[in-house]
Design a protein around this motif. Sequence first.
Motif, mmCIF file in Angstrom:
data_model
loop_
_atom_site.group_PDB
_atom_site.id
_atom_site.type_symbol
_atom_site.label_atom_id
_atom_site.label_comp_id
_atom_site.label_asym_id
_atom_site.label_seq_id
_atom_site.Cartn_x
_atom_site.Cartn_y
_atom_site.Cartn_z
ATOM 1 N N UNK A 136 -3.859 121.450 37.105
ATOM 2 C CA UNK A 136 -5.234 121.030 37.380
ATOM 3 C C UNK A 136 -6.168 121.569 36.312
ATOM 4 N N UNK A 137 -7.152 120.764 35.933
ATOM 5 C CA UNK A 137 -8.146 121.228 34.956
ATOM 6 C C UNK A 137 -9.466 121.576 35.619
ATOM 7 N N UNK A 138 -9.402 122.133 36.831
ATOM 8 C CA UNK A 138 -10.597 122.744 37.394
ATOM 9 C C UNK A 138 -10.155 123.995 38.144
ATOM 10 N N UNK A 139 -11.057 124.972 38.272
ATOM 11 C CA UNK A 139 -10.665 126.227 38.904
ATOM 12 C C UNK A 139 -10.542 126.091 40.424
ATOM 13 N N UNK A 140 -9.463 125.461 40.870
ATOM 14 C CA UNK A 140 -9.250 125.201 42.304
ATOM 15 C C UNK A 140 -9.072 126.515 43.068
ATOM 16 N N UNK A 141 -9.831 126.649 44.181
ATOM 17 C CA UNK A 141 -9.635 127.823 45.044
ATOM 18 C C UNK A 141 -8.473 127.560 45.984
ATOM 19 N N UNK A 142 -8.314 126.318 46.326
ATOM 20 C CA UNK A 142 -7.323 125.939 47.333
ATOM 21 C C UNK A 142 -5.902 126.062 46.773
ATOM 22 N N UNK A 143 -5.717 125.663 45.510
ATOM 23 C CA UNK A 143 -4.381 125.726 44.904
ATOM 24 C C UNK A 143 -4.447 126.434 43.554
ATOM 25 N N UNK A 144 -4.799 127.742 43.570
ATOM 26 C CA UNK A 144 -4.969 128.468 42.296
ATOM 27 C C UNK A 144 -3.695 128.471 41.451
ATOM 28 N N UNK A 145 -2.547 128.361 42.101
ATOM 29 C CA UNK A 145 -1.274 128.401 41.361
ATOM 30 C C UNK A 145 -1.093 127.174 40.457
ATOM 31 N N UNK A 146 -1.876 126.110 40.712
ATOM 32 C CA UNK A 146 -1.728 124.890 39.907
ATOM 33 C C UNK A 146 -2.754 124.820 38.765
#
Length: 415
Positions: A49-59
């Motif tokens: 992912x190219x955004x700082x996801x809180x839900x899936x930080x591992x991606x």
Amino acid sequence: MPKLAKRGVWCGPSDAGRDKQSVRSFVDQIERAGFNLVVMELKHGGGSLSWPSHRFPEAVSERAREFDLPAVLLEECRKRRIELHAWMIDYFEGENGAAYKAHPEWAALDARGNPTSCETLRRKRYGATWMCPARRPGYTDQWLVPLYEEFATLYDFDGIHHDYIRYPGDLAPDQYCFCDYCLEQLPRYAGYASEAFPDEPFYHRSYDRPYLEAHWEESPRVLPANWESLDRTSKSRFLLEGSFFQGGRNDLDFFFYQYRIEAVAEFARMAAEAVRRARPAMKVSAAVFKNPVHSGRFIGQDWRRFIGLVDELMPMDYRSHYPGDFETHLALLRESILSQQVWAKGFKALYPGIAVNFLYFEEEDAGRPCKGEKLARAIETVAETGVEGMMIFAASLIERYGVWDAAREAFGRYS
Ligand SMILES: [Zn+2]
């Protein structure tokens, strides 16, 4: 004179760079060329992912940990009144992607129980992992939908953009999915046995009609009596090649294709609902194949089912999806768009997409320079059908083929 009110371009994070200044110059260039819609890839084919996801930080990709590209891009596009969509690659995942690593059971499997990564394509191991759209709980409801809902909550983009919203047809049109879930669920979906009388064959009172298939309404047990003892390969073969009636036509592929079409459409429904819940004004767009009748059969993508679930359709009318030379392509492109205008009547917008690189097959083969004229003629062909907008794949290719000016001049004639 027809007008292309919307002029969009597909882009990737590397086009925009890693700091505010590079994003600014990138958006400047897009604007100068006459584009007013940017579709930026933010969920990638490898699963990152190219955004700082809180839900899936591992991606989250390395680059996105340091730089919030969507936030900066949004700011720059807003200043210039350029519409912005987040391009998400749906069911195409990486073997090293976070989703597949954490949940290998979510992958689509073939009749032997192998994921797509084990397939061979053009003499090479395929490597990429397609995920099962139908499985619950699975990649659809536990990963994609929550991701898109999170994105819509975090960023005030104008739209979410689906890509790879389908099964893997370029690879193996009929071999997926036979995962454990689908082996159980497809017979249930298609009513192949009664829940209350699982072993009852329910033969017809009398076979008094001229065709065996004319006795279909009583819903006989379709599964063979030895179903429970069959292995995966034999079950899969039956679900794809078997007959509704013992001794009848081999018609079960119909239900197999319908099941896939409905799984994909159900994802479109869940994604639209989640995105609109988070941000009611956010649009949904989708990159789809040129003919929904064909793609329904081959990749589970009958996009006529996306009415109300996708606002803006962006068919990938790339030359690589057509036979023949350049002139033949332009004639077929026109023909496709005229059909698409009929199929797309229930959608808010139809923006056909062309790809820059495939326009130049002849030049590349002969080592000749690629001139802007072909791009201009393709733009003209799309515009002359009377559609209100179009897409170009992709910013990096416009750069590589040196055709920014050709795009600007051609758009200038239709804006
Ligand atoms: Zn499956």
